[in-house]
Enzyme design. Sequence first.
Site, mmCIF file in Angstrom:
data_model
loop_
_atom_site.group_PDB
_atom_site.id
_atom_site.type_symbol
_atom_site.label_atom_id
_atom_site.label_comp_id
_atom_site.label_asym_id
_atom_site.label_seq_id
_atom_site.Cartn_x
_atom_site.Cartn_y
_atom_site.Cartn_z
ATOM 1 N N PHE A 14 -60.704 -74.971 -72.449
ATOM 2 C CA PHE A 14 -60.442 -76.200 -71.704
ATOM 3 C C PHE A 14 -59.613 -77.124 -72.579
ATOM 4 C CE2 PHE A 14 -62.318 -78.339 -67.844
ATOM 5 C CZ PHE A 14 -62.384 -77.197 -67.069
ATOM 6 N N GLN A 67 -58.532 -91.835 -65.601
ATOM 7 C CA GLN A 67 -57.937 -90.543 -65.947
ATOM 8 C C GLN A 67 -57.152 -89.942 -64.781
ATOM 9 O OE1 GLN A 67 -60.432 -86.742 -66.771
ATOM 10 N NE2 GLN A 67 -59.452 -87.302 -68.682
ATOM 11 N N HIS A 110 -55.686 -86.450 -63.682
ATOM 12 C CA HIS A 110 -55.717 -85.011 -63.968
ATOM 13 C C HIS A 110 -54.320 -84.468 -63.689
ATOM 14 C CE1 HIS A 110 -56.797 -80.804 -63.743
ATOM 15 N NE2 HIS A 110 -58.023 -81.084 -64.127
ATOM 16 N N LEU A 125 -58.217 -81.047 -56.333
ATOM 17 C CA LEU A 125 -58.072 -80.607 -57.721
ATOM 18 C C LEU A 125 -57.822 -79.108 -57.858
ATOM 19 C CD1 LEU A 125 -58.513 -81.478 -60.747
ATOM 20 C CD2 LEU A 125 -60.782 -80.504 -60.488
ATOM 21 N N GLU A 159 -58.686 -77.434 -64.474
ATOM 22 C CA GLU A 159 -58.076 -77.150 -65.778
ATOM 23 C C GLU A 159 -58.397 -75.715 -66.206
ATOM 24 O OE1 GLU A 159 -57.961 -80.610 -68.461
ATOM 25 O OE2 GLU A 159 -59.288 -79.391 -69.692
ATOM 26 N N ARG A 163 -55.902 -84.190 -71.044
ATOM 27 C CA ARG A 163 -55.303 -84.518 -69.746
ATOM 28 C C ARG A 163 -54.301 -85.656 -69.801
ATOM 29 N NH1 ARG A 163 -60.952 -83.754 -66.432
ATOM 30 N NH2 ARG A 163 -60.803 -81.489 -66.549
ATOM 31 N N HIS A 184 -58.594 -88.940 -61.201
ATOM 32 C CA HIS A 184 -59.647 -87.921 -61.291
ATOM 33 C C HIS A 184 -60.954 -88.405 -61.920
ATOM 34 C CE1 HIS A 184 -61.418 -83.989 -61.635
ATOM 35 N NE2 HIS A 184 -61.516 -84.093 -62.948
ATOM 36 N N ARG A 225 -61.436 -88.914 -71.385
ATOM 37 C CA ARG A 225 -62.499 -87.904 -71.390
ATOM 38 C C ARG A 225 -61.896 -86.512 -71.480
ATOM 39 N NH1 ARG A 225 -64.817 -84.375 -67.259
ATOM 40 N NH2 ARG A 225 -63.522 -85.250 -65.614
HETATM 41 C C1 LIG Z 1 -62.921 -82.487 -57.909
HETATM 42 C C2 LIG Z 1 -63.648 -82.772 -59.182
HETATM 43 C C3 LIG Z 1 -63.864 -81.742 -60.090
HETATM 44 C C4 LIG Z 1 -64.530 -81.995 -61.279
HETATM 45 N N1 LIG Z 1 -64.732 -80.969 -62.161
HETATM 46 C C5 LIG Z 1 -65.432 -81.196 -63.298
HETATM 47 C C6 LIG Z 1 -65.739 -80.139 -64.202
HETATM 48 O O1 LIG Z 1 -65.411 -78.984 -63.977
HETATM 49 N N2 LIG Z 1 -66.438 -80.441 -65.318
HETATM 50 C C7 LIG Z 1 -66.860 -81.708 -65.596
HETATM 51 O O2 LIG Z 1 -67.511 -81.911 -66.616
HETATM 52 N N3 LIG Z 1 -66.593 -82.719 -64.756
HETATM 53 C C8 LIG Z 1 -65.906 -82.494 -63.613
HETATM 54 N N4 LIG Z 1 -65.651 -83.542 -62.765
HETATM 55 C C9 LIG Z 1 -66.281 -84.841 -63.016
HETATM 56 C C10 LIG Z 1 -67.747 -84.763 -62.656
HETATM 57 O O3 LIG Z 1 -67.932 -83.826 -61.630
HETATM 58 C C11 LIG Z 1 -68.294 -86.103 -62.185
HETATM 59 O O4 LIG Z 1 -68.006 -87.090 -63.126
HETATM 60 C C12 LIG Z 1 -69.810 -86.021 -62.025
HETATM 61 O O5 LIG Z 1 -70.185 -84.927 -61.222
HETATM 62 C C13 LIG Z 1 -70.369 -87.312 -61.431
HETATM 63 O O6 LIG Z 1 -71.720 -87.111 -61.157
HETATM 64 P P1 LIG Z 1 -72.697 -88.337 -60.919
HETATM 65 O O7 LIG Z 1 -74.065 -87.752 -60.885
HETATM 66 O O8 LIG Z 1 -72.422 -89.400 -61.880
HETATM 67 O O9 LIG Z 1 -72.307 -88.895 -59.478
HETATM 68 P P2 LIG Z 1 -71.792 -88.217 -58.120
HETATM 69 O O10 LIG Z 1 -71.998 -86.763 -58.066
HETATM 70 O O11 LIG Z 1 -70.436 -88.742 -57.879
HETATM 71 O O12 LIG Z 1 -72.791 -88.833 -57.071
HETATM 72 C C14 LIG Z 1 -72.825 -90.200 -56.752
HETATM 73 C C15 LIG Z 1 -74.058 -90.447 -55.945
HETATM 74 O O13 LIG Z 1 -74.234 -91.837 -55.752
HETATM 75 C C16 LIG Z 1 -74.565 -92.100 -54.414
HETATM 76 N N5 LIG Z 1 -74.133 -93.472 -54.098
HETATM 77 C C17 LIG Z 1 -72.983 -94.086 -54.441
HETATM 78 N N6 LIG Z 1 -72.974 -95.356 -53.971
HETATM 79 C C18 LIG Z 1 -74.140 -95.534 -53.328
HETATM 80 C C19 LIG Z 1 -74.732 -96.620 -52.619
HETATM 81 N N7 LIG Z 1 -74.104 -97.797 -52.472
HETATM 82 N N8 LIG Z 1 -75.948 -96.433 -52.063
HETATM 83 C C20 LIG Z 1 -76.611 -95.257 -52.168
HETATM 84 N N9 LIG Z 1 -76.091 -94.205 -52.836
HETATM 85 C C21 LIG Z 1 -74.884 -94.344 -53.402
HETATM 86 C C22 LIG Z 1 -73.854 -91.024 -53.624
HETATM 87 O O14 LIG Z 1 -74.480 -90.826 -52.386
HETATM 88 C C23 LIG Z 1 -74.030 -89.818 -54.557
HETATM 89 O O15 LIG Z 1 -75.278 -89.200 -54.332
HETATM 90 C C24 LIG Z 1 -64.986 -83.298 -61.566
HETATM 91 C C25 LIG Z 1 -64.774 -84.323 -60.654
HETATM 92 C C26 LIG Z 1 -64.092 -84.064 -59.486
HETATM 93 C C27 LIG Z 1 -63.846 -85.220 -58.548
#
Ligand SMILES: Cc1cc2nc3c(=O)[nH]c(=O)nc-3n(C[C@H](O)[C@H](O)[C@H](O)COP(=O)(O)OP(=O)(O)OC[C@H]3O[C@@H](n4cnc5c(N)ncnc54)[C@H](O)[C@@H]3O)c2cc1C
Length: 570
Positions: free
Chosen positions: A120, A234, A236, A246, A249, A280, A349, A384
């Site tokens: 990566f 960031q 991507h 996406l 990577e 990135r 991203h 990141r």
């Molecule tokens: C397409 C994509 C691919 C990625 N690939 C990778 C990867 O391969 N490796 C890596 O390390 N990272 C990757 N990332 C980054 C990583 O996936 C995210 O940073 C991470 O999953 C975020 O997880 P989280 O638990 O913080 O929140 P999220 O999974 O974003 O969840 C947010 C939660 O908050 C809730 N929420 C938000 N606002 C409210 C509200 N007002 N009231 C109630 N609930 C609310 C939503 O319902 C949801 O359940 C990727 C990101 C994307 C977008």
Amino acid sequence: MVGSIEFDLIICGSGLAGLRAAIEAAKKNSKIKIGIVSKVQVMRSHSVSAEGGTAAVLFEDEGDTIESHIYDTVKGSDFLADQDVAKRLCEEMPQEIRQLDHWGMPWSRRDDGRIDQRNFGGYSFPRATYASDKVGFFEMQTLYDTCQKFENIEYLNEWFATSIIHDGNKFMGLTAIEISSGNFYQIKAKALIIATGGAGRIYSFSTYALSSTPDGLDMAYRAGMALKDMEFVQFHPTGILPSGILITEGARGEGGYLLNNKGERFMKKYAAAKMELAPRDIVSRAIMTEINEGNGFKHETGVDCMKLDLRHLGDEKIKEKLGGIREISIKFSGVDPADEILDIRPVCHYMMGGIHTNIDGATELQGVWAAGEAACNSVHGSNRLGANSTSECIVWGKITGSLAVDYIEKSTNSNPWPHHLVTLEEKRIYDGIFRGNGDVNPYDIKQELTDTMNEKAYVYKNEKNLIEGLKKIRQLKEQTWKHVDDSAKEYNTNFINVMELDSMFRTAEIVLIGAINRKESRGAHSRTDYPKRDDANFLHHTLAYYDPKEPIMKTHPVTITNYQPVERKY
Ligand SMILES: Cc1cc2nc3c(=O)[nH]c(=O)nc-3n(C[C@H](O)[C@H](O)[C@H](O)COP(=O)(O)OP(=O)(O)OC[C@H]3O[C@@H](n4cnc5c(N)ncnc54)[C@H](O)[C@@H]3O)c2cc1C
């Protein structure tokens, strides 16, 4: 009428961070009542779309070291990461990979049965632990399955949290709308973990789920907690055209090339040693520089782009290791990467910034922690590395889940419940938004806001554009978009969308003000008018505190332990 429910611990967000926190808290104390509040169903949280991998050191016997993971993270951050926090991430991760394995995670494996890892960007060793190219989906499924073991976890799916209730000093509860019924609730609790994810939907060209809006960040901000380092967004390098979905990577990790219109692997000019696997920020800048110098392509939609070539990887490898992005490319661009070259362009991203926390994920309000992308514990600094975010979610999900339980066990009686604050909140959202007036379409305004962010605060920034962007956002804010045309009580997504838009204004403003103030280039923040990193004046974090007029900006020191900043080259 306001409904009322009570938990010991509320976890707001059901992504990787929220679920990992729930497991840790439930495991630690089976008596405490845990409520996971999420505006979408659990498996629709953006975490399910993580593709490429989760970073951890697994192969010390083959030469990888924790020290190297720490240094790669700090160097990747352009020396803005808090180094003690980076150390915590890297030390905690190996056991978390094994823990997930024990809970049933179907990691991709080597022929000898050991868990495999792939290359990566920005790492000195292949360190991204993967499950084909659907790591987030499988991690979410594994954590959600594990949550089912615990009877003290309750799910409030499709509940939209609106504000944090506190007594000026200590957390007391949340207010939320149950989307299915439209009923408004106060949810009392002793502790809160904010795990509301990233807010990349403030940009129109974005890899994020449509639900990744800043309402969670804004809730903390309005409650007096600082948002930190929000200027670092960031991009991507490989968002597929035209959608911006996406292309992981991992595609370059498996050997994919980036090509300009001369057929050159142009990364040799920008990062000769790492080539396509530079971090990135560097790859995205290289793509934009090539485009600006006339070495790009025009997509059929008229957008400038570059090419990603995976054909030489062969049909079999693409199917086995990159099946998800193959499907995405065929469905959303009509291109099979085994046969044709993909059109790509840098895409919003990830947000390095978020709710200001300390190394334990504790915020400035007693009883509130933040974990995952919503938090800024400063592990990623100004850029990141890929695969370090899912790791961060898991590590700080665990840490905050455990610390919140310790706090709940010791907590004493609170002040009387502040009914007047709930009444004020009801007024803010029902009188101010639901029954608001105006003839401007909020969806048009949202499009303009997110397009403005794309145009004025993209990969390369400068003062003129940033100021124009800020002016435009403020003009849009003054228009009469604050109204809900759909008067239904049940499943009123129009109401939710307008509330999301309300939070987007405050957050976009902080991103732009932070970017205007940071007169240097560091990591993902790249100013053409200040092209150099300036450690003498800007080796600090940015904090933004709420004020109804405009954010109050402050700075916060960076924790440097072992690694003095040096020039960042790859
Ligand atoms: C397409 C994509 C691919 C990625 N690939 C990778 C990867 O391969 N490796 C890596 O390390 N990272 C990757 N990332 C980054 C990583 O996936 C995210 O940073 C991470 O999953 C975020 O997880 P989280 O638990 O913080 O929140 P999220 O999974 O974003 O969840 C947010 C939660 O908050 C809730 N929420 C938000 N606002 C409210 C509200 N007002 N009231 C109630 N609930 C609310 C939503 O319902 C949801 O359940 C990727 C990101 C994307 C977008």
